[in-house]
Design a protein around this motif. Structure first.
Motif, PDB file in Angstrom:
ATOM      1  N   ILE A 412       0.851  -1.186   0.000  1.00 17.68           N
ATOM      2  CA  ILE A 412       0.000   0.000   0.000  1.00 17.68           C
ATOM      3  C   ILE A 412       0.891   1.242   0.000  1.00 17.68           C
ATOM      4  O   ILE A 412       0.765   2.142  -0.828  1.00 17.68           O
ATOM      5  N   GLN A 413       1.839   1.259   0.931  1.00 22.95           N
ATOM      6  CA  GLN A 413       2.727   2.406   1.045  1.00 22.95           C
ATOM      7  C   GLN A 413       3.588   2.573  -0.206  1.00 22.95           C
ATOM      8  O   GLN A 413       3.827   3.680  -0.671  1.00 22.95           O
ATOM      9  N   GLN A 414       4.038   1.436  -0.750  1.00 25.78           N
ATOM     10  CA  GLN A 414       4.958   1.506  -1.892  1.00 25.78           C
ATOM     11  C   GLN A 414       4.240   1.521  -3.234  1.00 25.78           C
ATOM     12  O   GLN A 414       4.886   1.544  -4.273  1.00 25.78           O
ATOM     13  N   HIS A 415       2.909   1.488  -3.223  1.00 25.15           N
ATOM     14  CA  HIS A 415       2.145   1.410  -4.482  1.00 25.15           C
ATOM     15  C   HIS A 415       2.678   0.293  -5.361  1.00 25.15           C
ATOM     16  O   HIS A 415       3.143   0.521  -6.479  1.00 25.15           O
ATOM     17  N   SER A 416       2.635  -0.919  -4.836  1.00 25.74           N
ATOM     18  CA  SER A 416       3.207  -2.042  -5.586  1.00 25.74           C
ATOM     19  C   SER A 416       2.299  -3.260  -5.543  1.00 25.74           C
ATOM     20  O   SER A 416       2.732  -4.371  -5.826  1.00 25.74           O
ATOM     21  N   LEU A 417       1.033  -3.040  -5.197  1.00 29.33           N
ATOM     22  CA  LEU A 417       0.110  -4.146  -4.973  1.00 29.33           C
ATOM     23  C   LEU A 417       0.015  -5.091  -6.170  1.00 29.33           C
ATOM     24  O   LEU A 417       0.189  -6.309  -6.049  1.00 29.33           O
ATOM     25  N   GLU A 418      -0.251  -4.538  -7.361  1.00 24.33           N
ATOM     26  CA  GLU A 418      -0.495  -5.394  -8.533  1.00 24.33           C
ATOM     27  C   GLU A 418       0.803  -5.987  -9.053  1.00 24.33           C
ATOM     28  O   GLU A 418       0.835  -7.145  -9.487  1.00 24.33           O
ATOM     29  N   GLY A 419       1.880  -5.188  -9.012  1.00 26.27           N
ATOM     30  CA  GLY A 419       3.169  -5.714  -9.470  1.00 26.27           C
ATOM     31  C   GLY A 419       3.572  -6.918  -8.637  1.00 26.27           C
ATOM     32  O   GLY A 419       3.986  -7.964  -9.167  1.00 26.27           O
ATOM     33  N   LEU A 420       3.429  -6.779  -7.313  1.00 20.05           N
ATOM     34  CA  LEU A 420       3.764  -7.893  -6.420  1.00 20.05           C
ATOM     35  C   LEU A 420       2.879  -9.096  -6.689  1.00 20.05           C
ATOM     36  O   LEU A 420       3.348 -10.238  -6.726  1.00 20.05           O
ATOM     37  N   ALA A 421       1.588  -8.833  -6.893  1.00 17.58           N
ATOM     38  CA  ALA A 421       0.647  -9.930  -7.105  1.00 17.58           C
ATOM     39  C   ALA A 421       0.986 -10.674  -8.392  1.00 17.58           C
ATOM     40  O   ALA A 421       1.033 -11.906  -8.421  1.00 17.58           O
ATOM     41  N   ILE A 422       1.229  -9.931  -9.444  1.00 18.34           N
ATOM     42  CA  ILE A 422       1.516 -10.563 -10.739  1.00 18.34           C
ATOM     43  C   ILE A 422       2.839 -11.322 -10.664  1.00 18.34           C
ATOM     44  O   ILE A 422       2.935 -12.485 -11.076  1.00 18.34           O
ATOM     45  N   ALA A 423       3.864 -10.677 -10.118  1.00 15.85           N
ATOM     46  CA  ALA A 423       5.191 -11.300 -10.100  1.00 15.85           C
ATOM     47  C   ALA A 423       5.214 -12.544  -9.210  1.00 15.85           C
ATOM     48  O   ALA A 423       5.679 -13.613  -9.626  1.00 15.85           O
ATOM     49  N   THR A 424       4.670 -12.421  -7.991  1.00 16.17           N
ATOM     50  CA  THR A 424       4.758 -13.577  -7.083  1.00 16.17           C
ATOM     51  C   THR A 424       3.754 -14.658  -7.481  1.00 16.17           C
ATOM     52  O   THR A 424       4.038 -15.846  -7.346  1.00 16.17           O
ATOM     53  N   GLY A 425       2.601 -14.253  -8.023  1.00 13.52           N
ATOM     54  CA  GLY A 425       1.613 -15.240  -8.482  1.00 13.52           C
ATOM     55  C   GLY A 425       2.173 -16.034  -9.647  1.00 13.52           C
ATOM     56  O   GLY A 425       2.087 -17.265  -9.684  1.00 13.52           O
ATOM     57  N   TRP A 426       2.763 -15.336 -10.577  1.00 16.43           N
ATOM     58  CA  TRP A 426       3.351 -16.012 -11.737  1.00 16.43           C
ATOM     59  C   TRP A 426       4.511 -16.928 -11.290  1.00 16.43           C
ATOM     60  O   TRP A 426       4.587 -18.082 -11.712  1.00 16.43           O
ATOM     61  N   ALA A 427       5.365 -16.395 -10.418  1.00 17.19           N
ATOM     62  CA  ALA A 427       6.532 -17.181  -9.979  1.00 17.19           C
ATOM     63  C   ALA A 427       6.095 -18.425  -9.215  1.00 17.19           C
ATOM     64  O   ALA A 427       6.646 -19.518  -9.411  1.00 17.19           O
ATOM     65  N   ALA A 428       5.071 -18.273  -8.363  1.00 20.21           N
ATOM     66  CA  ALA A 428       4.581 -19.442  -7.613  1.00 20.21           C
ATOM     67  C   ALA A 428       4.001 -20.460  -8.582  1.00 20.21           C
ATOM     68  O   ALA A 428       4.248 -21.671  -8.463  1.00 20.21           O
ATOM     69  N   GLY A 429       3.232 -19.979  -9.560  1.00 15.20           N
ATOM     70  CA  GLY A 429       2.648 -20.877 -10.555  1.00 15.20           C
ATOM     71  C   GLY A 429       3.733 -21.666 -11.278  1.00 15.20           C
ATOM     72  O   GLY A 429       3.644 -22.891 -11.436  1.00 15.20           O
ATOM     73  N   GLN A 430       4.776 -20.974 -11.686  1.00 18.16           N
ATOM     74  CA  GLN A 430       5.900 -21.638 -12.369  1.00 18.16           C
ATOM     75  C   GLN A 430       6.547 -22.685 -11.472  1.00 18.16           C
ATOM     76  O   GLN A 430       6.842 -23.804 -11.903  1.00 18.16           O
ATOM     77  N   ALA A 431       6.781 -22.299 -10.222  1.00 19.55           N
ATOM     78  CA  ALA A 431       7.452 -23.219  -9.294  1.00 19.55           C
ATOM     79  C   ALA A 431       6.608 -24.467  -9.065  1.00 19.55           C
ATOM     80  O   ALA A 431       7.133 -25.581  -8.978  1.00 19.55           O
ATOM     81  N   ILE A 432       5.290 -24.276  -8.992  1.00 12.54           N
ATOM     82  CA  ILE A 432       4.394 -25.419  -8.769  1.00 12.54           C
ATOM     83  C   ILE A 432       4.406 -26.343  -9.983  1.00 12.54           C
ATOM     84  O   ILE A 432       4.482 -27.569  -9.848  1.00 12.54           O
ATOM     85  N   VAL A 433       4.361 -25.763 -11.167  1.00 15.41           N
ATOM     86  CA  VAL A 433       4.421 -26.579 -12.391  1.00 15.41           C
ATOM     87  C   VAL A 433       5.708 -27.409 -12.386  1.00 15.41           C
ATOM     88  O   VAL A 433       5.694 -28.616 -12.656  1.00 15.41           O
ATOM     89  N   ARG A 434       6.804 -26.771 -12.049  1.00 14.98           N
ATOM     90  CA  ARG A 434       8.095 -27.489 -12.012  1.00 14.98           C
ATOM     91  C   ARG A 434       8.061 -28.611 -10.976  1.00 14.98           C
ATOM     92  O   ARG A 434       8.471 -29.735 -11.236  1.00 14.98           O
ATOM     93  N   ALA A 435       7.531 -28.273  -9.792  1.00 12.05           N
ATOM     94  CA  ALA A 435       7.541 -29.271  -8.710  1.00 12.05           C
ATOM     95  C   ALA A 435       6.684 -30.475  -9.065  1.00 12.05           C
ATOM     96  O   ALA A 435       7.050 -31.619  -8.777  1.00 12.05           O
ATOM     97  N   LEU A 436       5.527 -30.242  -9.692  1.00 10.17           N
ATOM     98  CA  LEU A 436       4.638 -31.364  -9.997  1.00 10.17           C
ATOM     99  C   LEU A 436       5.125 -32.178 -11.189  1.00 10.17           C
ATOM    100  O   LEU A 436       4.700 -33.311 -11.391  1.00 10.17           O
ATOM    101  N   ALA A 437       6.013 -31.589 -11.978  1.00  9.83           N
ATOM    102  CA  ALA A 437       6.530 -32.330 -13.135  1.00  9.83           C
ATOM    103  C   ALA A 437       7.541 -33.382 -12.694  1.00  9.83           C
ATOM    104  O   ALA A 437       7.848 -34.310 -13.428  1.00  9.83           O
ATOM    105  N   GLN A 438       8.065 -33.216 -11.470  1.00 10.73           N
ATOM    106  CA  GLN A 438       9.101 -34.158 -11.016  1.00 10.73           C
ATOM    107  C   GLN A 438       8.515 -35.488 -10.558  1.00 10.73           C
ATOM    108  O   GLN A 438       7.483 -35.517  -9.949  1.00 10.73           O
TER     109      GLN A 438
END
Ligand code: SF4
Ligand code: SF4
Lengths: 438, 423
Positions: A412-438
């Protein structure tokens, strides 16, 4: 049983769901209710202010992220690295272009590399202040104050919470050439008591927006751009914007209003429609209330199932291969607290980096540059977005987290709500895809 | 009028959670199509402040137009129980102004059911006659356009149960079936399909004495009458709950009423009511659990067709997701497509009311258009009876209960003729 079970339907949850579903995973999303996007401006704020400099907006957010590496090593952007953040934003802009709700930046539309010069946009708010945003839906781009055209702000008589004179006056005070005008609300509706969303739906009808466009043409002087409250169509927004600009013969832009936010609702509906088409289930009205986990001594435990509340006291169990916590922080409802200041994460009871006493939640000065521990704290994760304990060890092998719940940032203070959401959501999604592929 | 006829107990505290974000009003399907209704935020948490202060007059009469679909509850980020607030406000208004005869009639589904069964052919014929419906509209305010349910011409479900008693399965594993009024008087075949599915999975079905769940009365603000019904059901059904039976229903509204609506609105929070509520299951909620334990049979015959399925609004209040979508897609060949339309518009007895008929049709348009886009379609499905009737009349396509589809996949039921294959 799904492959990925996402708790929370904000931007981070939906971005992760999209990333995983596109890779072929079966995904289910549950959420207590709708929120976040519906009360935000619909822009993608990546970094509007740094913790060090709260009085002057950041000009080049991706560079500001790089600078965080030294001062804030625990910041999720730093965990990911600015390159990953950029890739995630590229994914997002490509997706939104595909969905017919294109986003752009200070350089225009299209792929991120072309649409942004790297600068933040500066967009007028509903009180005429300037708001830094990295990406914005096409309807807001002509509002960028880096552009030279003088502004005509148009409101509607009887429309609450949107005062063109106030906006124009405040813009003029900041040295911009701006004036205000009114049109009758009856151009949009004959009905009484319509909210912004209903008015936007009225402009989904072509006849109405052509009429409105004609009136705007009458009002505008040569060379002006026209700012309107953000209600230019809901489901047929792209056509509404094109029709209006053509009929008015001037660039048109939207100024976000008080909630409910029409640009935010468009974003939510577009993402939801895409996920539905991929077969993702989105169950609204299911609130995560607990989980069953196997804890392990020394090694990572496992989540067995997540429970959501039902009408009877018989909770519903959801089993999946992977789980993503995307419920938001204290403001999003992902954390709860009691009067003593004890504060906890509501589904997995993950450890939080927030002090467990109310007097330590806030620093004495409201605008303290260091921010307040209650907003800065949250769930600590590693670079793969997996929650970790104080020792840095992964807590549960099949659990990830993203968005406002993460520790180390005050979006809120840093005005980064959507950037954080997109970046961490995408990164988590990628990590999960990788983990389940193993 | 005494105020103790209904309870605000369970909804009051949620009021303070409202952050005035207006998300509810933005998604409310009724507020979208008419300005006769001011929308959930206004009629719910906002007007409630005045009701709570004991104002003599209801501050907002438009609340009568709320259909009770609960879209507002579902989208509210903070969990305000708006639809429940509205239901109580409607009741309060009714208490102030008196309940019209029409609503008293529509509230008594069991009585109407029994009446029509005296001569179902004649009753159905009367319902189709223009002049009779015009009189009903003029005198009672019952819309002449709305499709009324048709009384069963094959006798009641109870009479079939009696006839077929010798064929019932005996088993160690037992379940209680709650059929409700519509299966009893209008759609006994839904009950037959359910019985077939239970027995195919090895369960002996107990159908104890049971009364109307009272929901139509609650909806039409007749609390003392609803209370009487609920007490009967407690008396008849709670003993089974206490013996460990699961009480499974095919009507999403009846099961919801037993789980929550009746105890909450009538403030009956006795140990009996709690034990009963805990034992009640929606039939697909129950089947999903059976399947999760690996105990549901999946010896299906393929059904090659596209099936648009509309989850009824009541599932929102159950908070059990969409259990039908966990089961029907297991059937080979069946292309089940779930509707994301907010509401069919029918909303129980809402569509029968003359002043609301057009609103109901406008609200349902989202669903009807979607059904029209699914091709090729020969029938649709929905779990709630009044929705089925409304969807049938609007789409001109037969609308089945998903349990009929499941029974057909087991080879036990003819979907077209709505008959058991061995009957
Ligand atoms: S959605 Fe909930 S919080 Fe928002 S205005 Fe409606 S009742 Fe209030
Ligand atoms: S229950 Fe349905 S009709 Fe009533 S206020 Fe809520 S959304 Fe609107």
């Amino acid at each position: 049983m799904s492959d990925l079970f996402v708790i929370g339907a904000g931007l981070s949850g939906l971005m992760a769901a999209y990333t995983a579903a596109r890779a072929g995973l079966r995904v289910q999303v549950v959420t207590k209710g709708l929120g976040s996007m519906h009360w935000a401006a619909g822009t993608v704020d990546v970094m509007g202010y740094t913790p060090e400099e709260l009085s002057r907006p950041v000009q080049r957010p991706l560079e500001a992220i790089q600078a965080l590496a030294h001062s804030h090593p625990e910041h999720p952007y730093v965990l990911l690295g600015s390159h990953q953040v950029q890739v995630a934003l590229e994914e997002f802009t490509a997706l939104m272009a595909e969905l017919g709700l294109p986003y752009g930046g200070a350089g225009g539309f299209g792929a991120l590399a072309h649409s942004t010069s790297g600068d933040n946009l500066l967009l007028p708010s509903a009180v005429g202040a300037l708001r830094p945003a990295f990406l914005a839906p096409s309807a807001q781009l002509a509002g960028d104050m880096a552009r030279p055209e003088p502004l005509l702000i148009v409101g509607f008589t009887g429309l609450r919470d949107f005062y063109p004179e106030l906006i124009a006056e405040n813009l003029a005070k900041q040295g911009f050439q701006a004036r205000a005008a009114f049109l009758p609300l009856s151009l949009l509706t004959e009905q009484a008591d319509r909210n912004n969303v209903h008015l936007a739906q009225a402009l989904d009808l072509q006849a109405r927006r052509l009429k409105l466009g004609g009136e705007l043409k009458r009002l505008a002087r040569a060379g002006e751009r026209i700012g309107l409250p953000a209600l230019l169509g809901l489901d047929d927004h792209a056509a509404a914007l094109a029709d209006l600009s053509a009929a008015a013969g001037a660039p048109i832009f939207e100024i976000p209003t008080l909630p409910p936010s029409v640009p935010g609702m468009r974003l939510y509906k577009a993402l939801r429609a895409r996920l539905w088409r991929m077969g993702v289930r989105i169950d609204v009205g299911l609130e995560g209330i607990g989980a069953n986990v196997i804890a392990a001594n020394g090694t990572a435990g496992r989540v067995q199932w997540v429970e959501t509340a039902t009408t009877t006291s018989r909770p519903l169990k959801h089993r999946a291969k992977a789980y993503l916590l995307a419920t938001g922080g204290i403001l999003g409802g992902g954390f709860d607290s009691d009067h003593t200041g004890r504060i906890w994460e509501t589904v997995f009871d993950l450890p939080l980096t927030i002090p467990q006493a109310r007097h330590q939640w806030f620093r004495p000065a409201f605008m303290d540059p260091a921010g307040h521990p209650v907003f800065n704290g949250g769930v600590a994760v590693n670079a793969a977005m997996q929650p970790v304990g104080a020792d840095g060890q992964v807590l549960y092998a099949n659990l990830w987290a993203a968005g406002g719940a993460l520790a180390g940032a005050d979006p809120i203070q840093q005005h980064s709500l959507e950037g954080l959401a997109i970046a961490t959501g995408w990164a988590a999604g990628q990590a999960i895809v990788r983990a389940l592929a193993q | 009028m005494p105020m103790h006829t209904q309870s605000w107990e369970s909804v009051g505290p949620s009021l303070d959670e409202c952050i005035k974000c207006n998300i509810c009003t933005s998604y409310c399907p009724v507020a979208e199509v008419t300005d006769k209704f001011h929308g959930p935020k206004y009629s719910g948490p906002q007007a409630q402040r005045f009701r709570e202060n004991g104002q003599p007059q209801s501050p907002d009469h438009s609340v009568d137009y709320c259909s009770g679909c609960r879209v507002c509850n579902e989208v509210c980020p903070t969990g305000v129980r708006i639809a429940e607030i509205n239901a109580r406000a409607r009741a309060q208004a009714a208490a102030e102004h008196g309940i019209p005869l029409r609503n008293r009639l529509l509230g008594r589904s069991d009585m109407l059911g029994k009446l029509g069964m005296i001569a179902p052919g004649l009753a159905n014929w009367g319902m189709r006659q223009g002049f009779a419906r015009s009189i009903a509209e003029g005198v009672l305010g019952i819309s002449k356009h709305a499709q009324m349910p048709t009384w069963s011409r094959e006798g009641t479900f109870a009479s079939w149960l009696k006839r077929s008693a010798p064929n019932r399965l005996r088993s160690e594993r037992k379940v209680v079936y709650y059929h409700g009024c519509s299966t009893m008087y209008y759609e006994p075949y839904v009950g037959k399909a359910a019985m077939a599915v239970f027995e195919h999975n090895g369960f002996e079905v107990v159908v104890p004495e049971q009364g109307c769940c009272g929901l139509p009365l609650l909806n039409n603000a007749e609390f003392p009458a609803a209370e009487k019904y609920h007490h009967h059901n407690l008396e008849w059904l709670t003993p089974y709950a206490r013996q460990g039976y699961q009480i499974v229903g095919t009507s999403t509204s009846c099961t919801l009423t037993l789980k929550e609506e009746a105890p909450d609105m009538l403030d009956i929070h006795t140990p009996e009511a709690r034990d009963l509520a805990l034992a009640v299951w929606d039939i697909f909620e129950w089947l999903r659990e059976l399947h999760a334990q690996g105990q549901m049979k999946t010896d299906f015959q393929p059904i090659d067709m596209v099936l648009p399925y509309h989850p009824p609004c009541q599932y929102r209040a159950h908070h059990i997701g969409s259990p039908v979508m966990d089961i029907l897609p297991l059937i080979p060949g069946l292309d089940v497509r779930e509707s994301h339309a907010r509401c069919c518009g029918g909303a129980g007895t809402y569509v029968y009311k003359k002043e609301k008929y057009q609103i109901a049709m406008d609200v349902g348009q989202e669903l009807f258009t979607w059904v029209d886009e699914q091709r090729p379609v020969t029938m649709t499905a929905c779990t709630s009876e009044t929705c089925r009737w409304h969807i049938e009349s609007a789409t001109k396509l037969p609308c089945r209960h998903p349990i009929e589809v499941l029974a057909a996949a087991y080879g036990l039921y003819d979907l077209e003729k709505r008959k058991l294959t061995k009957e």
